[in-house]
Design an enzyme around this catalytic site. Sequence first.
Site, PDB file in Angstrom:
ATOM      1  N   GLY A  41       0.860  -1.188   0.000  1.00  0.00           N
ATOM      2  CA  GLY A  41       0.000   0.000   0.000  1.00  0.00           C
ATOM      3  C   GLY A  41       0.889   1.228   0.000  1.00  0.00           C
ATOM      4  N   ASP A  54       3.884  13.008  -2.129  1.00  0.00           N
ATOM      5  CA  ASP A  54       4.058  11.962  -1.105  1.00  0.00           C
ATOM      6  C   ASP A  54       4.813  12.581   0.075  1.00  0.00           C
ATOM      7  OD1 ASP A  54       4.417   9.575   0.256  1.00  0.00           O
ATOM      8  OD2 ASP A  54       6.066   8.903  -1.019  1.00  0.00           O
TER       9      ASP A  54
END
Length: 290
Positions: A41, A54
Amino acid sequence: MNRNARFRQKLQDSVLMHAMSAHNPLSARLAAEAGFDAIWGSGFELSASQAVPDANILPFGQHLEMMRAIAAAVDVPVIADIDTGFGNAVNVSYVVPQYEAAGCSAVVMEDKTFPKDTSLRASGRQELVRIEEFQGKVEAACGARRDAGFCVIARTEALIAGAGEGEALARASAYEAAGADAILIHSRQSTPGEILSFVAAWRGKAPLVLVPTAYPQLRESDIQALGKVGLVIYGNHAIRAAVGAMRDVFARIRRDGGIHEVDAGLPSVKEIIALQGDAVMRERERRYLK
Ligand code: SPV
Ligand code: MG
């Protein structure tokens, strides 16, 4: 054996596992269908799927629900990338059981400061927390798990931060001593030398985890031969494949002035309906609709 126990056992075996990244349940289902042992994930992919960096921009609750949806869509183990653990060691002790309850079989937590920056970006902010502080976070994660099969993987970013192999080894040993089930060692060198040197020098018992994005020339057979690596993670290949395919098809439709050229080469609507789990729903219709 449930999928947590399966994952833990395989991680400890000498057979190399491979995990593919996913950014939604459909990409996870495709990775499972292709035969990967586990789903990663990826924080990078989940962030990219929401078109944000991110860098802990995704809120915790949104991240957790995305992981819950992924874990519900597949039977293979799911590894949650929880970045720095959404706070300090106390936060970690509340966060980890939620990923376990969401169906994940493991978490990977990294030793950077919050908010983290993505590891592979040139000149990103790569600041490490103190070793003792991160040991506390690993202890909190291990102490918070409810199922003994659930794994806590500690990730050191010492090489990414340019702190050198000595620091990376010291951190990895300290995190193993704090209870980590495996150590993820990350590098963004374009050749595998730095990682191979770390693996050769590693004297711990905990299996290592590699993410060879920056050094793709290192094959699974080479990694398996090293003997100390339990898991290889392909960190961003689902989102990169999706972006490449969409860009290509969108451009061709614009160029052709319609879908008449591309249509026959695309997966059929029937295939997508099957991936949606249509067979399961039809069976339920037969049983329950009276
Ligand atoms: C991710 O996939 O989110 C990772 C791996 O953490 S990397 O992007 O290489 O740091
Ligand atoms: Mg990540």
